[in-house]
Design an enzyme around this catalytic site. Structure first.
Site, PDB file in Angstrom:
ATOM      1  N   SER A 166       0.843  -1.192   0.000  1.00 48.58           N
ATOM      2  CA  SER A 166       0.000   0.000   0.000  1.00 48.58           C
ATOM      3  C   SER A 166       0.880   1.244   0.000  1.00 48.58           C
ATOM      4  O   SER A 166       2.032   1.219   0.398  1.00 48.58           O
ATOM      5  CB  SER A 166      -0.941  -0.025   1.204  1.00 48.58           C
ATOM      6  OG  SER A 166      -0.642   1.032   2.080  1.00 48.58           O
ATOM      7  N   LYS A 167       0.263   2.331  -0.463  1.00 46.00           N
ATOM      8  CA  LYS A 167       0.967   3.614  -0.502  1.00 46.00           C
ATOM      9  C   LYS A 167       1.452   4.003   0.880  1.00 46.00           C
ATOM     10  O   LYS A 167       2.425   4.717   1.027  1.00 46.00           O
ATOM     11  CB  LYS A 167      -0.001   4.705  -0.972  1.00 46.00           C
ATOM     12  CG  LYS A 167      -0.216   4.740  -2.453  1.00 46.00           C
ATOM     13  CD  LYS A 167      -1.201   5.852  -2.781  1.00 46.00           C
ATOM     14  CE  LYS A 167      -2.136   5.349  -3.847  1.00 46.00           C
ATOM     15  NZ  LYS A 167      -3.145   6.273  -4.275  1.00 46.00           N
ATOM     16  N   ARG A 168       0.724   3.554   1.878  1.00 46.42           N
ATOM     17  CA  ARG A 168       1.052   3.950   3.241  1.00 46.42           C
ATOM     18  C   ARG A 168       2.148   3.090   3.857  1.00 46.42           C
ATOM     19  O   ARG A 168       2.709   3.412   4.884  1.00 46.42           O
ATOM     20  CB  ARG A 168      -0.202   3.928   4.119  1.00 46.42           C
ATOM     21  CG  ARG A 168      -1.122   5.101   3.853  1.00 46.42           C
ATOM     22  CD  ARG A 168      -2.525   4.860   4.360  1.00 46.42           C
ATOM     23  NE  ARG A 168      -3.158   3.767   3.620  1.00 46.42           N
ATOM     24  CZ  ARG A 168      -3.751   3.918   2.437  1.00 46.42           C
ATOM     25  NH1 ARG A 168      -3.813   5.101   1.897  1.00 46.42           N
ATOM     26  NH2 ARG A 168      -4.276   2.895   1.795  1.00 46.42           N
ATOM     27  N   ASP A 169       2.462   1.999   3.184  1.00 43.84           N
ATOM     28  CA  ASP A 169       3.522   1.122   3.637  1.00 43.84           C
ATOM     29  C   ASP A 169       4.851   1.873   3.578  1.00 43.84           C
ATOM     30  O   ASP A 169       5.191   2.382   2.517  1.00 43.84           O
ATOM     31  CB  ASP A 169       3.570  -0.064   2.642  1.00 43.84           C
ATOM     32  CG  ASP A 169       3.999  -1.326   3.306  1.00 43.84           C
ATOM     33  OD1 ASP A 169       4.912  -1.231   4.137  1.00 43.84           O
ATOM     34  OD2 ASP A 169       3.426  -2.379   2.996  1.00 43.84           O
TER      35      ASP A 169
END
Ligand code: GLU
Ligand code: ZN
Length: 492
Positions: A261-264
């Site tokens: 995910s982008k938030r990873d």
């Protein structure tokens, strides 16, 4: 695709947040495809969502593209025949197209409220029917429209999907068919008049004469809608009527087999830049997320990738993101650099805020002497700082764990013998090794055991670059002074 059709692909990120590796993979595949075919890469900024887009993110995107070494043929700063390339500056175009679509009957006003839509969706689900838009406003009469307006209702603009299936051949996944009951009429303009991604993306692809859309699998479900919209656009004369081909790049899986995910944190491009990945290493690795040069080679240059890249070779199966492999590939590319390029690439990590030594202590000659030993051992450029700090700090770093690990009973006796032999030795790596080897022998220690206390005395750490080359560069005076300081500490 015939040879006569010039390839035109696009990379069209939204400037929300920091660039992430999924985005870089998409940019890479588009860029490589364009370059392989001698075509054009159009770089477009999809910034129609004022609430989420930022100038900072826009600047970061451009900076990332430059850092990665991607050039573009049309887009920000380069401009081109379809300028402007920022969607926020193209609003008049979208308003005009939306009006023309309505006039031609391809789109219509939908007055349903969110609550009404939700209620009907629930009912459809309960009855086991498909739960997309039910077409209630498809054929409103003038009278019905006037009544809704009279109630003070607002409306969105909806695109009218054709009643037959949409079929296309995905360049990665083969033939795909979407049944009409699963792809229902969808919104293209918000109630406040703001055009949606569903409209602006295909409109610009049509106007910019895009021939191939290569993008992530997460966008696959929007493809039948976009194909239908292209056909409508062709009919009303928007663009040159060519329907692009589509290729959907496989998902990238992260830890625990979940979609990266982008938030990873692992997905942030900035992290790779700060750690000192080379663009060549990072791109080599990212190219392997869905593609390969050949079965037996996973190290190659970007030029080799471009020469070989074919979208038909992209694998539809999810790719697994493996940071260790990414690091190993980067290390490989570090080793292949010309020594002068390597030394130059290290520069940012030899200064503040990374370097802990006073800037005036930095000695370019010492660095040049040690750099070749670092080049064969580093994984990422930022590793350079801790590997050479012993040369530029006034005192070795204090690391109690290393100290306790290396300084055992008898270490003081060993260090005293080693000091005497080092002092008498000629100051080159071979002679210094002989000196420590001989000191070890006197104390019944193999070289590995004998050099550990010397290394910690001189560098502060149990691991580092080859010790004797390090001592050679550090010089006799400072080496002996550090051994003396360690002896004093041991005598405590
Ligand atoms: N701006 C869209 C995104 O970043 C582009 C999607 C597409 O390639 O069509 O998701
Ligand atoms: Zn409606």
């Amino acid at each position: 695709m015939t040879d006569a059709t010039p390839v035109r692909v696009r990379f069209c990120p939204s400037p929300t947040g920091n660039p992430h590796v999924g985005l870089v993979r998409t940019a890479l595949f588009n860029w490589a495809f364009a370059r392989h075919h001698g075509g054009k890469l159009i770089f477009r900024i999809e910034d129609t969502d004022a609430a989420r887009d930022s100038e900072e993110s826009y600047a970061q995107l451009l900076d990332a593209m430059r850092w990665l070494g991607f050039d573009w043929d049309e887009g920000p700063e380069v401009e081109g025949p379809h300028a402007p390339y920022r969607q926020s500056q193209r609003m008049d175009i979208y308003r005009d197209v939306a009006a023309r679509l309505q006039k031609a009957g391809h789109a219509y006003r939908c007055y349903c409220t969110t609550e009404e839509l939700e209620q009907r969706r629930e009912a459809a689900r309960a009855a086991g029917r498909p739960s997309g838009y039910d077409g209630k406003c498809r054929n409103l009469s003038e009278v019905e429209i006037a009544a809704y307006e009279g109630e003070g209702r607002s409306h969105i603009i909806r695109f009218r999907m054709p009643d037959e299936p949409i079929t296309f051949t995905d360049l990665v996944r083969g033939d795909l068919t979407f049944a009409p009951e699963n792809v229902t009429d969808y919104g293209i303009v918000r109630a406040n008049g703001a055009p949606l991604y569903t409209l602006v993306n295909p409109v610009d692809d049509a106007l910019m004469e895009i021939t191939h859309v290569l993008r992530g699998e997460d966008l696959l479900s929007s493809t039948p809608r976009q194909i239908a919209l292209y056909r409508a656009l062709a009919e009303i004369g928007v663009g040159n009527g060519t329907e692009p081909e589509f290729g959907h790049l496989p998902y990238v899986m992260g830890e625990g087999n979940k979609k990266l995910s982008k938030r990873d944190p692992q997905s942030s491009l900035n992290l790779y830049r700060e750690r000192g990945f080379l663009p060549a290493g990072l791109l080599n690795y990212l190219s392997l997320l869905g593609w390969s040069l050949s079965e037996d080679r996973d190290i190659f240059s970007i030029e080799e990738m471009v020469a070989a890249f074919d979208i038909a070779d992209v694998n539809a199966n999810p790719a697994r993101f493996d940071l260790k492999k990414c690091e190993a590939i980067n290390a490989h590319h570090l080793r292949e650099m010309a020594p002068a390029d390597f030394a130059a690439a290290c520069e940012p990590w030899l200064k503040a805020p990374y370097a802990p030594w006073p800037p005036e202590n930095f000695d370019p000659a010492a660095f040049e002497a040690i750099a070749p030993h670092a080049q064969t051992r580093l994984t990422v450029l930022s590793d350079i700082t801790a590997n050479v700090d012993f040369l530029f700090l006034d005192h070795p770093v204090e690391d109690e764990a290393s100290w306790n690990k290396a300084m055992k009973e008898g270490s003081d006796a060993l260090l005293r013998t080693a000091r005497a032999k080092l002092e008498a030795a000629e100051w080159n790596a071979d002679a210094l090794k002989e000196a420590v080897l001989a000191a070890g022998e006197e104390h019944g220690l193999k070289l590995g055991k004998a050099q550990a206390p010397v290394r910690v005395a001189v560098t502060g750490r149990t691991v580092g670059l080859p010790l004797f080359e390090s001592l050679e560069v550090l010089g006799r005076e400072r080496t002996l002074a550090r051994v003396d300081a360690a002896l004093a500490k041991l005598a405590g």
